[in-house]
Design a protein around this motif. Structure first.
Motif, short mmCIF file in Angstrom:
data_model
loop_
_atom_site.label_atom_id
_atom_site.label_comp_id
_atom_site.label_asym_id
_atom_site.label_seq_id
_atom_site.Cartn_x
_atom_site.Cartn_y
_atom_site.Cartn_z
N TRP A 30 0.84 -1.21 0.00
CA TRP A 30 0.00 0.00 0.00
C TRP A 30 0.87 1.26 0.00
CZ3 TRP A 30 -3.33 -2.35 4.43
CH2 TRP A 30 -4.22 -3.28 3.89
N LYS A 31 1.96 1.24 0.77
CA LYS A 31 2.87 2.39 0.77
C LYS A 31 3.46 2.59 -0.63
CE LYS A 31 4.24 2.31 5.63
NZ LYS A 31 5.36 2.13 6.58
N ALA A 32 3.80 1.51 -1.29
CA ALA A 32 4.34 1.61 -2.66
C ALA A 32 3.28 2.20 -3.60
CB ALA A 32 4.80 0.24 -3.15
N GLU A 33 2.02 1.82 -3.41
CA GLU A 33 0.93 2.39 -4.22
C GLU A 33 0.88 3.91 -4.05
OE1 GLU A 33 -2.96 0.78 -3.43
OE2 GLU A 33 -2.28 -1.28 -3.72
N ILE A 34 0.94 4.36 -2.81
CA ILE A 34 0.85 5.80 -2.54
C ILE A 34 2.06 6.53 -3.12
CG2 ILE A 34 0.93 7.54 -0.69
CD1 ILE A 34 -1.80 6.27 -1.09
N LEU A 35 3.24 5.97 -2.97
CA LEU A 35 4.43 6.61 -3.56
C LEU A 35 4.31 6.69 -5.08
CD1 LEU A 35 7.25 5.09 -1.33
CD2 LEU A 35 6.37 7.45 -1.29
N ALA A 36 3.74 5.66 -5.69
CA ALA A 36 3.53 5.68 -7.14
C ALA A 36 2.51 6.75 -7.53
CB ALA A 36 3.07 4.30 -7.63
N VAL A 37 1.44 6.88 -6.75
CA VAL A 37 0.43 7.91 -7.03
C VAL A 37 1.03 9.30 -6.87
CG1 VAL A 37 -1.75 8.92 -6.21
CG2 VAL A 37 -1.57 6.46 -6.53
N GLU A 38 1.82 9.51 -5.83
CA GLU A 38 2.49 10.80 -5.65
C GLU A 38 3.38 11.13 -6.85
OE1 GLU A 38 2.40 13.34 -3.64
OE2 GLU A 38 1.80 12.69 -1.65
N LYS A 39 4.11 10.15 -7.34
CA LYS A 39 4.98 10.37 -8.49
C LYS A 39 4.14 10.70 -9.73
CE LYS A 39 8.75 8.41 -11.24
NZ LYS A 39 8.42 9.28 -12.33
N GLU A 40 3.07 9.95 -9.96
CA GLU A 40 2.20 10.21 -11.10
C GLU A 40 1.59 11.61 -11.01
OE1 GLU A 40 -0.58 6.98 -10.86
OE2 GLU A 40 0.96 5.49 -11.31
N PHE A 41 1.18 12.01 -9.82
CA PHE A 41 0.60 13.33 -9.57
C PHE A 41 1.63 14.41 -9.91
CE2 PHE A 41 -1.37 15.88 -5.75
CZ PHE A 41 -1.91 16.82 -6.62
N ASN A 42 2.84 14.28 -9.38
CA ASN A 42 3.91 15.23 -9.66
C ASN A 42 4.23 15.27 -11.15
OD1 ASN A 42 6.31 16.96 -8.76
ND2 ASN A 42 7.31 15.31 -9.86
N ASP A 43 4.33 14.10 -11.76
CA ASP A 43 4.65 14.04 -13.19
C ASP A 43 3.56 14.72 -14.03
OD1 ASP A 43 6.93 12.67 -12.46
OD2 ASP A 43 6.26 10.72 -13.24
N MET A 44 2.30 14.51 -13.69
CA MET A 44 1.21 15.15 -14.42
C MET A 44 1.28 16.67 -14.27
SD MET A 44 -2.95 14.83 -14.11
CE MET A 44 -3.22 13.41 -15.17
N ALA A 45 1.63 17.12 -13.07
CA ALA A 45 1.77 18.56 -12.84
C ALA A 45 2.84 19.16 -13.74
CB ALA A 45 2.08 18.84 -11.37
N GLN A 46 3.93 18.41 -13.98
CA GLN A 46 5.01 18.90 -14.83
C GLN A 46 4.61 18.89 -16.30
OE1 GLN A 46 7.21 20.14 -12.71
NE2 GLN A 46 5.95 19.00 -11.28
N LYS A 47 3.92 17.83 -16.72
CA LYS A 47 3.59 17.65 -18.14
C LYS A 47 2.33 18.39 -18.57
CE LYS A 47 5.82 13.16 -18.23
NZ LYS A 47 5.61 11.75 -17.98
N LYS A 52 -4.67 20.88 -14.13
CA LYS A 52 -5.13 19.55 -14.54
C LYS A 52 -4.77 18.49 -13.49
CE LYS A 52 -5.83 16.46 -18.17
NZ LYS A 52 -6.51 16.43 -19.40
N ALA A 53 -3.55 18.55 -12.97
CA ALA A 53 -3.10 17.55 -11.99
C ALA A 53 -3.92 17.62 -10.70
CB ALA A 53 -1.62 17.73 -11.70
N PHE A 54 -4.11 18.83 -10.18
CA PHE A 54 -4.86 18.94 -8.93
C PHE A 54 -6.33 18.58 -9.11
CE2 PHE A 54 -1.07 20.69 -7.21
CZ PHE A 54 -1.16 20.46 -5.84
N GLU A 55 -6.88 18.90 -10.26
CA GLU A 55 -8.27 18.50 -10.52
C GLU A 55 -8.38 16.98 -10.62
OE1 GLU A 55 -11.96 19.53 -13.52
OE2 GLU A 55 -9.94 20.11 -14.12
N PHE A 56 -7.45 16.36 -11.32
CA PHE A 56 -7.50 14.91 -11.51
C PHE A 56 -7.33 14.14 -10.20
CE2 PHE A 56 -5.67 10.75 -12.35
CZ PHE A 56 -6.56 10.24 -13.29
#
Length: 148
Positions: A30-47, A52-56
């Motif tokens: 579960w911790k790995a899931e959250i770390l992956a979601v945080e990374k995806e969130f950060n990556d979406m914010a950059q791209k 869009k990232a905060f809304e998603f």
């Protein structure tokens, strides 16, 4: 009769002991899931941008605190970002800590962020700090933030 009891005991042990995932393993998963979601969130914010990232990643009942205001709900969060984000602003972050509830339905992270923005004459400024995010598992199994 003893032989039958032994066989029954072995079968019952196998039946009730067949979940090979320990609580510690589930927690790490579960911790790995959250770390992956945080990374995806950060990556979406950059791209795709902060709006869009905060809304998603906001839950329908998500809450953010910005500029001494509390903004409640996914729609209000998206609107706030649409009105507040200026061109050339960037926000990057990385959690340094994650914890998950024993039920695996809530989690929180904290870590460091870097916010870069142009000042009134175009010089890039940098603010750094600590973020804290609370995550909630949604009915479809995804994670969305309820506090940021």
């Amino acid at each position: 009769m003893r032989k039958c009891l032994k066989i029954i005991a072995i079968l019952l042990t196998g039946l009730f002991g067949c979940d090979s995932t320990t609580d510690a393993e589930k927690m790490e998963e579960w911790k790995a899931e959250i770390l992956a979601v945080e990374k995806e969130f950060n990556d979406m914010a950059q791209k795709e941008g902060l709006t869009k990232a905060f809304e998603f990643y906001a839950a329908e009942d998500g809450v953010i605190r910005r500029k001494r205001k509390v903004i409640k709900g996914k729609v209000a969060i998206a609107q706030w970002y649409k009105e507040d984000v200026r061109p050339n602003e960037t926000l990057t972050w990385k959690p340094t800590f994650v914890d998950v509830s024993e039920a695996g339905d809530m989690a929180y992270t904290y870590g460091e962020f870097i916010f870069k923005y142009p000042d009134s004459i175009g010089n890039m400024k940098t603010n750094t700090g600590i973020f804290h995010t609370v995550w909630k598992r949604q009915t479809n199994g995804s994670w969305k933030f309820v506090w940021d």
